[in-house]
Design a protein around this motif. Structure first.
Motif, PDB file in Angstrom:
ATOM      1  N   LYS B  12       1.112   2.657  -6.818  1.00  0.00           N
ATOM      2  CA  LYS B  12       0.227   1.519  -6.343  1.00  0.00           C
ATOM      3  C   LYS B  12       0.863  -0.058  -6.361  1.00  0.00           C
ATOM      4  O   LYS B  12       0.809  -0.680  -5.513  1.00  0.00           O
ATOM      5  CB  LYS B  12      -0.966   1.778  -7.296  1.00  0.00           C
ATOM      6  N   LYS B  13       1.537  -0.120  -7.483  1.00  0.00           N
ATOM      7  CA  LYS B  13       2.205  -1.516  -7.500  1.00  0.00           C
ATOM      8  C   LYS B  13       3.341  -1.570  -6.344  1.00  0.00           C
ATOM      9  O   LYS B  13       3.337  -2.539  -5.794  1.00  0.00           O
ATOM     10  CB  LYS B  13       2.921  -1.657  -8.857  1.00  0.00           C
ATOM     11  N   LYS B  15       3.276  -0.108  -3.725  1.00  0.00           N
ATOM     12  CA  LYS B  15       2.986  -0.424  -2.282  1.00  0.00           C
ATOM     13  C   LYS B  15       2.026  -1.850  -2.442  1.00  0.00           C
ATOM     14  O   LYS B  15       2.381  -2.412  -0.992  1.00  0.00           O
ATOM     15  CB  LYS B  15       1.803   0.751  -2.141  1.00  0.00           C
ATOM     16  N   ALA B  16       1.751  -2.406  -3.325  1.00  0.00           N
ATOM     17  CA  ALA B  16       1.320  -3.727  -2.955  1.00  0.00           C
ATOM     18  C   ALA B  16       2.580  -4.809  -2.876  1.00  0.00           C
ATOM     19  O   ALA B  16       2.349  -5.498  -2.019  1.00  0.00           O
ATOM     20  CB  ALA B  16       0.621  -3.963  -4.601  1.00  0.00           C
ATOM     21  N   TYR B  17       3.437  -4.365  -3.588  1.00  0.00           N
ATOM     22  CA  TYR B  17       4.680  -5.374  -3.426  1.00  0.00           C
ATOM     23  C   TYR B  17       5.067  -5.137  -2.122  1.00  0.00           C
ATOM     24  O   TYR B  17       5.624  -5.916  -1.216  1.00  0.00           O
ATOM     25  CB  TYR B  17       5.882  -5.316  -4.400  1.00  0.00           C
ATOM     26  N   TYR B  19       3.669  -4.145   0.605  1.00  0.00           N
ATOM     27  CA  TYR B  19       2.719  -4.660   1.461  1.00  0.00           C
ATOM     28  C   TYR B  19       3.095  -6.187   1.723  1.00  0.00           C
ATOM     29  O   TYR B  19       3.258  -6.545   2.935  1.00  0.00           O
ATOM     30  CB  TYR B  19       1.316  -4.487   0.729  1.00  0.00           C
ATOM     31  N   VAL B  20       3.018  -6.895   0.612  1.00  0.00           N
ATOM     32  CA  VAL B  20       3.268  -8.328   0.841  1.00  0.00           C
ATOM     33  C   VAL B  20       4.451  -8.939   1.263  1.00  0.00           C
ATOM     34  O   VAL B  20       4.567  -9.684   2.378  1.00  0.00           O
ATOM     35  CB  VAL B  20       2.693  -9.145  -0.358  1.00  0.00           C
ATOM     36  N   GLU B  50      11.363  -7.668  -9.119  1.00  0.00           N
ATOM     37  CA  GLU B  50      10.534  -7.041  -9.886  1.00  0.00           C
ATOM     38  C   GLU B  50      10.215  -5.213  -9.441  1.00  0.00           C
ATOM     39  O   GLU B  50      10.002  -4.552  -9.853  1.00  0.00           O
ATOM     40  CB  GLU B  50       9.042  -7.644  -9.421  1.00  0.00           C
ATOM     41  N   HIS B 238      -0.327  -0.226   7.200  1.00  0.00           N
ATOM     42  CA  HIS B 238      -1.229   1.016   6.833  1.00  0.00           C
ATOM     43  C   HIS B 238      -1.922   1.386   8.469  1.00  0.00           C
ATOM     44  O   HIS B 238      -1.827   0.149   9.160  1.00  0.00           O
ATOM     45  CB  HIS B 238      -2.097   0.901   5.872  1.00  0.00           C
ATOM     46  N   ASN B 278      -2.924   6.924   2.833  1.00  0.00           N
ATOM     47  CA  ASN B 278      -2.783   5.649   2.544  1.00  0.00           C
ATOM     48  C   ASN B 278      -2.009   5.325   0.969  1.00  0.00           C
ATOM     49  O   ASN B 278      -0.951   4.736   0.678  1.00  0.00           O
ATOM     50  CB  ASN B 278      -3.674   4.867   2.434  1.00  0.00           C
ATOM     51  N   ASP B 279      -2.638   5.993  -0.040  1.00  0.00           N
ATOM     52  CA  ASP B 279      -2.194   5.776  -1.356  1.00  0.00           C
ATOM     53  C   ASP B 279      -1.147   6.675  -1.844  1.00  0.00           C
ATOM     54  O   ASP B 279      -0.725   6.814  -3.122  1.00  0.00           O
ATOM     55  CB  ASP B 279      -3.416   5.836  -2.292  1.00  0.00           C
TER      56      ASP B 279
END
Lengths: 496, 496
Positions: B12-13, B15-17, B19-20, B50, B238, B278-279
């Motif tokens: 999840k992390k 994916k968040a990184y 994403y941005v 990171e 996504h 997605n996840d």
């Protein structure tokens, strides 16, 4: 110093997170498709959590408090940075985490409620949440255990060093010196010969004209750009990437022009901050008030000046030959400075604008000294509108519900708008000792003005407080009389 | 299972990184001002670090290897995901960190060198770096200790399950069946009656036409958008935020049209992947080849069809009345399918395109079985151009130096372009059992085609391998003959 390295390492990470979150925000506000937002919120939540952990983590606390104890060993800029970091940290650690979380939920909910309440003109829908927001702010301030009045703490959050004492003096001056003048203009000022402000102008051509203007105003396009959004705003990550937006309304051509120049003012400020602050906490504009002083300077002092339109109305005519057949440069200048008693702050003209702010300041001031309660706001609002502007809002949507700020828990923010405009007048008074402003504007040498502002104000970022900047630039402390004089002179010439 | 939670939390992390970083990339490629890039690189470096820590950290290793040991306890999709994650992890852990860092530096440097070498037509400037890139890739493959040929490892990286054995069969078929046909078309095909492809068409109006086309092709604008960039590309985070670009060249109107349709093909695929992935690690398109099959399907099978231009040429005429005075729908269709022996892959037509790929495949194949050395590449390249296309590049810039891929260390990538196009032909053969494709295109019912692709291919994301997809959709394994037949039929009709 190991602590200093620790502090800088965390700050670098915070800057990197802030940077990417910022870029995502720009995308959200200018072009992301509707479908993007749900996933986007989920992804940003993960990053926000990382940021929260860093900001509130023991490592950062240790560094900030540790450095604060050894301030003497730091250079003066790092001292300033650490003092501010410590002030923020103090506030943060004193709010219990569960209350902080609850408050953020409340803010999110309240903003949605406020949107509905405004759309439906339904004060009752919003008022309980507003009362809760006020209570939370009162409670948080009490946690800080500062030796200050509640509202002073909030005011200082938005403009370092400003308290009720100073704002009272500012608004008293406006009440005494400006309000009677505004009443006179509204009552006896000669009316516009020709009002074309709501005529139709093709938005695509408006864009062409705004593009022309930002080159006129010497905006550095290698370090920024202009785009379109529903609500104009300025965005920046660092001096080499500063962007702003405007909006194009077919039946209000002044919207695109003056929003563009206003935001360009903010953007020019950010572009001219010295790069040496990039990696420090002293980057960006000095304060909300100083920022607003720059946007209002470009918008009003340059953009709404006679000299500016003498120089650039021909280009406007070239782009809109049919639409401007019966309109002269003087008509344009007068339309751009049309004064009227109006209900909505964001649409108010330069002269009546501070009165809208005064109303909000007086209300917030009484709210946080418990002289009035949230329930009474619509009534108080309307009374003050009648007193200062002579008109009564027919609906709360056009009255107490019009602004987003309170629904976001932002109390103490409004006064910086008027303060900034007043700063601008004092800066202009100083600028005129060095520069022939009218001449530079008329001869299209805005670069010389930008350079002056860079040297005197912009380059310093947050390394000077607003009060220091004003003293250094103008040779005296903030004095609202320059603002009153500027407005009286300009609008006497226009209206009498 | 605790390990599964651990795996999902890290993913999840990541994916968040991702994403941005992705959003920042979109901004970089479509609008960021020149000044933005230096600071941007600094900030992204912090985030990349990171990401690197997360991907290579003990926690993630533990989770991936731990779950791999307990595959039986996972559902079939998680099994697939963990197998792939384990395969990646194996490769990653076997490369010594210092070599990984050195290699990345080499890639960065080589890309800059390649740009200069291409601009200056200077092979010598680039060749040593290319040799180093090849050596690194050989060495890394040897570290993996897989029981596979070197080049097979690289091929599998870009298209899971594909090896030289299969690609050889594919390209042998093309060499045998297609090359003689191409030669015949180039030699004996009847020439175009009217070639208007380099006529001038106003880029603003080209944009208007492309905007029309993406609605024709039923692209969901609530979940995406089209913009402009120097090199057209598709971007997605996504299924609800998928964007693509095209470019407008005044003297080559086909560039904007077919780049837009090509990228829209990629984008439609991404929009139609089921949200349930997605996840997970099974989100997005199945493979590079399958992705290319979709973009080429929309571009060539729909976009370059007679039926499509019968339906939409009137709109083109409406937008360009003057420019199309002497041009018929049939002229347009023929110009859009003009065949010629040309030097540059990215500008090649549908029929000669696979020959450009074949050349690259043959060269890579020999390079990684040590049959040729980097020094020999210009000569080998030119020989093959003469052999397959009958023309010799006058410069290396128009020959061996033309593509970015090798400078980025991407070996084994090229063949997926031709493979994808061939997949498309096989998919179309299956589609035609269910749908009257020509009729749907002519009657502007692209939605029915999109729906078919969603049901058969798009929805599955990466939960099926390319081979499984092809078998499930078409009832047989990949067979290049459909591609050859499709090309022969179409270009016989056009040229004889």
């Amino acid at each position: 110093m190991e602590l200093l390295d620790q502090y800088k390492a965390i700050q670098k990470k915070l800057k990197a997170y802030g940077y990417v979150i910022n870029v995502v925000g720009w995308d959200s506000q200018t072009e992301a498709p509707r479908g993007a937002f749900q996933r986007r919120a989920e992804m940003l939540a993960v990053l926000s959590q990382e940021v929260f952990k860093l900001r509130t983590g023991d490592e950062f606390k240790q560094a900030v408090y540790g450095l604060y104890e050894r301030l003497d060993e730091l250079d003066k800029h790092m001292q300033l940075e650490i003092k501010r970091a410590k002030k923020d940290m103090d506030k943060m650690v004193k709010i219990p985490e569960n209350e902080f979380v609850e408050y953020n939920k409340l803010v999110n909910l309240s903003q949605r409620l406020w949107e509905d309440a405004k759309a439906q003109d339904n004060w009752d829908l919003f008022k309980d949440n507003l009362a809760k927001l006020v209570d939370y702010n009162r409670k948080f301030v009490s946690y800080y255990e500062l030796d200050m009045e509640d509202y002073d703490v909030l005011l200082d959050d938005f403009e370092e060093g400003m308290t009720m004492k100073q704002y009272d003096h500012f608004f008293d001056t406006l009440r005494k010196e400006l309000v009677p003048f505004v009443h006179k203009v509204l009552k006896d000022g000669k009316p516009l010969k020709k009002d074309f402000s709501t005529n139709s102008f093709d938005p695509k051509k408006q864009k062409e004209f705004c593009d022309y203007l930002i080159d006129v105003l010497a905006f550095d396009r290698t370090k920024g750009l202009m785009k379109e959004s529903v609500h104009p705003f300025t965005w920046n990550t660092h001096p080499s990437d500063v962007r702003f937006t405007t909006r194009y309304l077919e039946n209000y051509v002044f919207s695109s022009i003056f929003a563009a120049i206003h935001e360009l003012g903010h953007a020019t400020y950010e572009q001219q901050v010295d790069d040496k602050w990039n990696d420090t906490g002293l980057n960006g504009g000095a304060s909300m008030g100083v920022h607003e002083s720059q946007s209002r300077f470009y918008e009003n002092v340059i953009g709404r000046s006679k000299a500016f339109w003498e120089a650039h109305y021909p280009k406007f005519q070239e782009i809109f030959p049919e639409e401007t057949k019966d309109i002269t440069a003087d008509d344009f200048y007068r339309n751009a400075n049309k004064v009227e008693a109006s209900l909505i702050r964001v649409e108010a003209d330069e002269l009546t604008y501070p009165l809208h702010i005064m109303i909000r300041y007086e209300i917030e001031r009484k709210l946080f000294s418990n002289e009035i309660e949230v329930d009474e706001l619509p009534e108080v609002w309307n009374q003050k509108m009648v007193e200062y502007l002579g008109i009564e809002p027919p609906t709360n949507a056009e009255g107490v519900l019009q602004d987003v700020h309170w629904s976001a828990g932002l109390f103490g923010y409004f006064p910086t708008y008027a303060l900034g405009t007043a700063y601008a007048a004092q800066f202009v008074h100083a600028m005129k000792q060095d520069l022939d402003l009218d001449d530079l504007v008329r001869n299209n040498n805005i670069k010389a003005i930008n350079d002056w502002l860079k040297e005197k104000i912009h380059q310093f970022g947050q390394s000077k407080t607003p009060a220091e900047l004003i003293l250094d630039v103008t040779g005296e402390p903030f004095n609202p009389i320059y603002y009153v004089e500027y407005l009286k002179e300009k609008y006497t010439e226009l209206y009498f």
